[in-house]
Structure formats: C-alpha cells, structure tokens
Design a protein around this motif. Sequence first.
Motif, PDB file in Angstrom:
ATOM      1  N   UNK A   1      -2.824 -10.273   8.610  1.00 41.65           N
ATOM      2  CA  UNK A   1      -3.126 -11.269   7.584  1.00 41.65           C
ATOM      3  C   UNK A   1      -2.357 -12.569   7.842  1.00 41.65           C
ATOM      4  N   UNK A   2      -3.066 -13.679   7.838  1.00 43.11           N
ATOM      5  CA  UNK A   2      -2.448 -14.995   8.009  1.00 43.11           C
ATOM      6  C   UNK A   2      -2.326 -15.458   9.451  1.00 43.11           C
ATOM      7  N   UNK A   3      -2.542 -14.579  10.418  1.00 46.53           N
ATOM      8  CA  UNK A   3      -2.361 -14.984  11.816  1.00 46.53           C
ATOM      9  C   UNK A   3      -3.483 -15.894  12.319  1.00 46.53           C
ATOM     10  N   UNK A   4      -4.700 -15.717  11.831  1.00 47.95           N
ATOM     11  CA  UNK A   4      -5.784 -16.607  12.251  1.00 47.95           C
ATOM     12  C   UNK A   4      -5.514 -18.031  11.762  1.00 47.95           C
TER      13      UNK A   4
ATOM     14  N   UNK B   1     -12.077 -18.822   5.793  1.00 40.42           N
ATOM     15  CA  UNK B   1     -12.353 -18.927   4.359  1.00 40.42           C
ATOM     16  C   UNK B   1     -12.470 -17.538   3.738  1.00 40.42           C
ATOM     17  N   UNK B   2     -13.131 -16.629   4.423  1.00 42.41           N
ATOM     18  CA  UNK B   2     -13.266 -15.252   3.939  1.00 42.41           C
ATOM     19  C   UNK B   2     -11.899 -14.571   3.837  1.00 42.41           C
TER      20      UNK B   2
ATOM     21  N   UNK C   1      -9.696  -5.647   7.329  1.00 40.64           N
ATOM     22  CA  UNK C   1      -9.011  -4.612   6.554  1.00 40.64           C
ATOM     23  C   UNK C   1      -8.829  -5.061   5.118  1.00 40.64           C
ATOM     24  N   UNK C   2      -8.408  -4.141   4.275  1.00 33.37           N
ATOM     25  CA  UNK C   2      -8.173  -4.457   2.867  1.00 33.37           C
ATOM     26  C   UNK C   2      -6.942  -5.340   2.678  1.00 33.37           C
ATOM     27  N   UNK C   3      -6.115  -5.493   3.739  1.00 26.67           N
ATOM     28  CA  UNK C   3      -4.932  -6.358   3.670  1.00 26.67           C
ATOM     29  C   UNK C   3      -5.178  -7.743   4.269  1.00 26.67           C
ATOM     30  N   UNK C   4      -6.385  -7.970   4.807  1.00 30.89           N
ATOM     31  CA  UNK C   4      -6.689  -9.278   5.389  1.00 30.89           C
ATOM     32  C   UNK C   4      -6.530  -9.344   6.887  1.00 30.89           C
TER      33      UNK C   4
ATOM     34  N   UNK D   1      -3.722 -12.030   0.442  1.00 28.83           N
ATOM     35  CA  UNK D   1      -2.363 -12.590   0.468  1.00 28.83           C
ATOM     36  C   UNK D   1      -1.792 -12.448   1.876  1.00 28.83           C
ATOM     37  N   UNK D   2      -1.161 -13.510   2.369  1.00 33.24           N
ATOM     38  CA  UNK D   2      -0.579 -13.491   3.710  1.00 33.24           C
ATOM     39  C   UNK D   2       0.705 -12.678   3.725  1.00 33.24           C
TER      40      UNK D   2
END
Length: 159
Positions: free
Chosen positions: A103-106, A51-52, A23-26, A57-58
């Motif tokens: 975003x940031x969970x991975x 890396x991608x 998504x556009x939010x990561x 931003x998380x």
Amino acid sequence: MLCPRTNTPLEPILVGGITVYTSSLGGVFFDNSQIFKFSSPELKHGQVLLKYLSNYAEGEGEVAMRVNCPKCPSIVMMRRYFSPLKAVEIDECPSCAGIWLDSGELSKIHENHLTPKERKLLAHEMATNHGFITIKPPTTRFLCQLKMRMKPELIVECT
C-alpha cells in the motif's frame, strides 16, 4: 491467488484491458512486466489504478517481512529498489518476475518518476562519480624484483 501479507484472496481488477490483483490492504500484484504500464504518472493506466488504490490507508501491515509470491507460493520474493533513486523498495519474484507493491508504493513510484532528461542527467552523474578508476599496484620489494626479472629496462622507481 492470495495476498502475501494477509493470506486472503486477491481481487482481480481490470484496468485498461490489463488484469492486476489487489489486496484488502491496498497492495497490488503485477504479472511479468505489467508494472511498466502503470509506473509513470503520465500513463492513464497508472492514474486510474492509483485513484482506485487511494481508498486504502497507506502503510498498513508489516512491510519489512519477506513474502512469498502470490503466483508462485513456494518462492520467496526478492526485495529490490524500483529505480536508481532508491526511494521505493519493491518485492519481485525470481521465478515469474511478478511484482508486489505494498500500500502506498505505487504513489511513491509516481512521486519519484524521472523524466527522460532527468534519467540522462542521473546516468551521466552516476558514470562520472562511480566510473572505472585506475588503481596503481603498490611498489613493494617483491613487485620490483618481479619486474626486474621480466624487463629490467622498464623499472624506474624500484629501490
């Protein structure tokens, strides 16, 4: 497919021959069982995808809200912990078994990844501390009377 947080189209990306949707939010959507090809920090797929996703931003967006599956839009995804450490809560579709990571969970999954030895130690500790226990029934008059009717020779502690 649409992002469950923003309702904007997800972008398919190919990582090592596997298509995932970002998504556009990561956030990222994995089809059934694909997440296990990305969840270990030792796996090249996971490193490349992380890396991608690091370009985003998380923590953007409201992650506490329940979301619908991008693949099965009428199905609300279940919230559950990814591992026994209960460090990362993920969204899983009960219909297609797809996984949505915000975003940031991975990166949190990679940070909390357990080695096989650590998994074995954790399993042993969980079994030791939370295993089966024997609970003695209370010795009430009713229970004693019931035991006396069945086998009075076995009753020792009833009064």
